[in-house]
Design a protein around this motif. Structure first.
Motif, short mmCIF file in Angstrom:
data_model
loop_
_atom_site.label_atom_id
_atom_site.label_comp_id
_atom_site.label_asym_id
_atom_site.label_seq_id
_atom_site.Cartn_x
_atom_site.Cartn_y
_atom_site.Cartn_z
N GLN B 37 0.84 -1.20 0.00
CA GLN B 37 0.00 0.00 0.00
C GLN B 37 0.87 1.24 0.00
O GLN B 37 1.69 1.44 0.90
CB GLN B 37 -0.91 0.03 1.24
CG GLN B 37 -1.83 1.22 1.28
CD GLN B 37 -2.54 1.38 2.60
OE1 GLN B 37 -2.04 0.97 3.64
NE2 GLN B 37 -3.73 1.97 2.57
N GLY B 40 -2.08 6.35 1.81
CA GLY B 40 -3.42 6.83 1.51
C GLY B 40 -4.11 6.16 0.35
O GLY B 40 -5.23 6.56 -0.02
N MET B 41 -3.48 5.16 -0.23
CA MET B 41 -4.04 4.52 -1.42
C MET B 41 -4.60 3.14 -1.09
O MET B 41 -4.50 2.67 0.04
CB MET B 41 -2.96 4.41 -2.50
CG MET B 41 -2.29 5.72 -2.84
SD MET B 41 -3.44 6.94 -3.50
CE MET B 41 -3.71 6.28 -5.13
N GLU B 42 -5.21 2.50 -2.09
CA GLU B 42 -5.79 1.19 -1.83
C GLU B 42 -4.71 0.12 -1.71
O GLU B 42 -3.56 0.32 -2.08
CB GLU B 42 -6.78 0.83 -2.92
CG GLU B 42 -6.18 0.66 -4.30
CD GLU B 42 -7.29 0.55 -5.34
OE1 GLU B 42 -7.66 1.59 -5.90
OE2 GLU B 42 -7.76 -0.58 -5.58
N LEU B 43 -5.10 -1.01 -1.14
CA LEU B 43 -4.17 -2.12 -0.94
C LEU B 43 -4.18 -3.03 -2.16
O LEU B 43 -5.24 -3.28 -2.75
CB LEU B 43 -4.57 -2.93 0.28
CG LEU B 43 -4.25 -2.35 1.66
CD1 LEU B 43 -5.16 -1.19 2.00
CD2 LEU B 43 -4.34 -3.44 2.71
#
Lengths: 108, 112
Positions: B37, B40-43
């Motif tokens: 990740q 602040g972003m998606e996994l």
């Protein structure tokens, strides 16, 4: 592949306000989870909710599998609720697919 | 309460070094995962395992490798770290395929 979309992407609330976060998914669901990622990066389990409604204190969640969406309700928000909320769905059998998250800021 | 642990929590390392990120769980779960990740972003899933001696690549290509010699242990190794590997790495486990997954605290890796 499976698509998981979350809305809104960003949300700013005044302390005490209520909010609803939405998660739409593109295929039938076997496992739907909501997480809260705290400022230190840790993912905290909120709900495991492939269908139905669950409540835990000020938080509740509803998943309507036939219509392919899930909602997370936060009531009487507090500053400690700030962070990123993720939903994740598993129907391919081998992974949780995450949405892009909702970044929540609760102001005092 | 989930019993899944990752070490180290934070790591700053020079380019070209070999590193191993540790992940252990005491719940006896067969399925384990590694996600990557950016802040602040998606996994994104990079590796998963169905059990001992099982390892598979996830949907995000990664230069890392994993091993599963014991049920409770799922380490991730980078043979030669690069700045592009700078990210947060999260380990997770679940009892069965569709049951609730639990995450460790994550390792924040910075390669300088």
């Amino acid at each position: 592949g499976i698509q998981v979309e979350q809305s809104p992407p960003d949300l700013i609330l005044q302390e005490g306000a209520n909010s609803t976060l939405r998660c739409n998914f593109s295929d039938s669901v076997n496992n739907l989870q909501w997480f809260h990622q705290n400022p230190w990066g840790q993912l905290i389990n909120l709900f495991y909710i492939p269908s139905g409604t669950k409540q835990n204190g000020r938080l509740s969640a509803t998943t309507v599998a036939t219509e392919r969406y899930s909602l997370l309700y936060i009531s009487s928000s507090q500053t400690t609720d700030s962070g990123v909320y993720f939903c994740a769905e598993n129907n391919a059998g081998n992974m949780l697919t995450f949405g892009g998250g909702t970044r929540l800021m609760v102001k005092p | 309460e989930a019993d899944i642990y990752q070490t180290p929590r934070y790591l700053v390392i020079g380019t070209g070094k070999k590193i191993t990120l540790e992940c252990s769980q005491t719940m006896g779960h067969d399925k384990m995962y590694w996600y990557q990740q950016d802040p602040g972003m998606e996994l994104h899933l990079i590796h998963y395992s169905y059990g001992v001696n099982s390892t598979e690549k996830g949907d995000l290509s990664s230069e890392s490798t994993v091993s599963r010699i014991r049920t409770e242990h799922f380490p991730l190794t980078l043979e030669s770290a690069r700045p592009s590997h700078t990210s947060q790495y999260l380990c997770a486990s679940s009892e069965f395929v569709y049951t609730e997954a639990f995450f460790g605290q994550g390792t924040r890796l910075t390669v300088v």
